[in-house]
Design an enzyme around this catalytic site. Structure first.
Site, mmCIF file in Angstrom:
data_model
loop_
_atom_site.group_PDB
_atom_site.id
_atom_site.type_symbol
_atom_site.label_atom_id
_atom_site.label_comp_id
_atom_site.label_asym_id
_atom_site.label_seq_id
_atom_site.Cartn_x
_atom_site.Cartn_y
_atom_site.Cartn_z
ATOM 1 N N PHE A 88 50.195 9.885 -19.449
ATOM 2 C CA PHE A 88 49.396 8.775 -19.017
ATOM 3 C C PHE A 88 47.971 9.082 -18.569
ATOM 4 O O PHE A 88 47.103 8.363 -18.463
ATOM 5 C CB PHE A 88 50.055 8.221 -17.795
ATOM 6 C CG PHE A 88 50.095 9.007 -16.767
ATOM 7 C CD1 PHE A 88 49.038 9.115 -15.754
ATOM 8 C CD2 PHE A 88 51.556 9.715 -16.275
ATOM 9 C CE1 PHE A 88 49.312 10.154 -14.725
ATOM 10 C CE2 PHE A 88 51.530 10.464 -15.265
ATOM 11 C CZ PHE A 88 50.395 10.643 -14.323
ATOM 12 N N LYS A 119 40.770 -0.100 -7.180
ATOM 13 C CA LYS A 119 40.640 -0.031 -8.438
ATOM 14 C C LYS A 119 40.212 -1.193 -9.263
ATOM 15 O O LYS A 119 40.080 -2.098 -8.768
ATOM 16 C CB LYS A 119 42.189 0.422 -9.010
ATOM 17 C CG LYS A 119 42.524 1.586 -8.552
ATOM 18 C CD LYS A 119 43.999 1.849 -8.928
ATOM 19 C CE LYS A 119 44.455 3.161 -8.769
ATOM 20 N NZ LYS A 119 45.917 3.307 -9.168
ATOM 21 N N ASN A 149 47.743 -1.184 -10.134
ATOM 22 C CA ASN A 149 48.104 -1.270 -8.712
ATOM 23 C C ASN A 149 47.213 -1.234 -7.574
ATOM 24 O O ASN A 149 47.316 -1.063 -6.489
ATOM 25 C CB ASN A 149 49.321 -0.061 -8.684
ATOM 26 C CG ASN A 149 48.590 1.126 -8.526
ATOM 27 O OD1 ASN A 149 47.691 1.387 -8.590
ATOM 28 N ND2 ASN A 149 49.855 2.111 -8.574
ATOM 29 N N TYR A 184 40.878 13.169 -11.889
ATOM 30 C CA TYR A 184 42.508 13.247 -12.146
ATOM 31 C C TYR A 184 42.941 14.354 -13.002
ATOM 32 O O TYR A 184 43.861 14.419 -13.432
ATOM 33 C CB TYR A 184 42.773 11.722 -13.067
ATOM 34 C CG TYR A 184 42.808 10.438 -11.994
ATOM 35 C CD1 TYR A 184 43.910 10.177 -11.014
ATOM 36 C CD2 TYR A 184 41.813 9.609 -12.096
ATOM 37 C CE1 TYR A 184 43.850 9.428 -10.182
ATOM 38 C CE2 TYR A 184 41.660 8.512 -11.527
ATOM 39 C CZ TYR A 184 42.806 8.390 -10.303
ATOM 40 O OH TYR A 184 42.698 7.187 -9.520
ATOM 41 N N HIS A 210 44.113 3.404 -4.999
ATOM 42 C CA HIS A 210 44.380 4.828 -4.864
ATOM 43 C C HIS A 210 44.488 5.368 -3.673
ATOM 44 O O HIS A 210 43.325 4.858 -2.803
ATOM 45 C CB HIS A 210 43.463 5.555 -5.992
ATOM 46 C CG HIS A 210 43.808 7.301 -5.647
ATOM 47 N ND1 HIS A 210 44.862 8.014 -6.079
ATOM 48 C CD2 HIS A 210 43.068 7.812 -4.750
ATOM 49 C CE1 HIS A 210 44.619 9.104 -5.602
ATOM 50 N NE2 HIS A 210 43.405 9.187 -4.826
ATOM 51 N N GLU A 239 39.219 15.239 -2.775
ATOM 52 C CA GLU A 239 38.858 13.925 -3.388
ATOM 53 C C GLU A 239 37.599 13.401 -2.669
ATOM 54 O O GLU A 239 36.612 12.780 -3.463
ATOM 55 C CB GLU A 239 39.902 12.921 -3.361
ATOM 56 C CG GLU A 239 41.197 13.340 -4.211
ATOM 57 C CD GLU A 239 42.291 12.395 -4.111
ATOM 58 O OE1 GLU A 239 43.277 12.531 -4.731
ATOM 59 O OE2 GLU A 239 42.505 11.524 -3.163
#
Length: 140
Positions: free
Chosen positions: A59, A11, A114, A51, A117, A128
């Site tokens: 969020f 990310k 974080n 997403y 993914h 994905e």
């Protein structure tokens, strides 16, 4: 044990801190093989499509904004039980709960930033991967 493929995304928080190589090293050291990879920057439309499952969650807009804030490194990983292995190496979504030595324990800034993914099932991995790579991009 089954040979599987899974999607991993490094990310924007991690690419901004030049952690790409360290993260890939952890994945490869765990027995996962990178069979497709690129450095890219998603458009809002790409992030929203990726997403879409979270579209109704509070969020969602923050997640899309974060994932379009800088470069990402999507990768297809292959190996025995790749989905579970990748999730083990990543650690818990909340870095405060991640096991020592995992990517998130070492590199995540917080639960939102974080660092990585990873697909949560073989079925989601296939979907994905298809959103991020063409078949000819994947070189086993």
């Amino acid at each position: 044990m089954a040979i599987e493929r899974t999607l991993s995304i490094i990310k924007p928080d991690a690419t901004a801190r030049n952690l790409t190589g360290k993260i890939i090293d952890k994945l490869e050291s765990a027995g996962l093989r990178v069979i497709a990879q690129k450095r890219t920057r998603w458009t809002r439309e790409q992030a929203e499509a990726f997403y879409a499952v979270h579209q109704e969650r509070p969020f969602f807009n923050d997640l899309v904004a974060f994932m379009t804030s800088g470069p990402i490194v999507p990768q297809v990983l292959e190996g025995e039980n790749a989905v579970a292995k990748n999730r083990e190496v990543m650690g818990a979504t909340n870095p405060a709960e991640a096991d020592t030595g995992t990517i998130r324990a070492e590199f995540a800034e917080n639960i939102e930033r974080n660092s990585v993914h990873g697909s949560d099932s073989v079925e989601n991995a296939a979907a994905e991967i298809a959103l991020c790579f063409n078949d000819e991009d994947i070189v086993g």
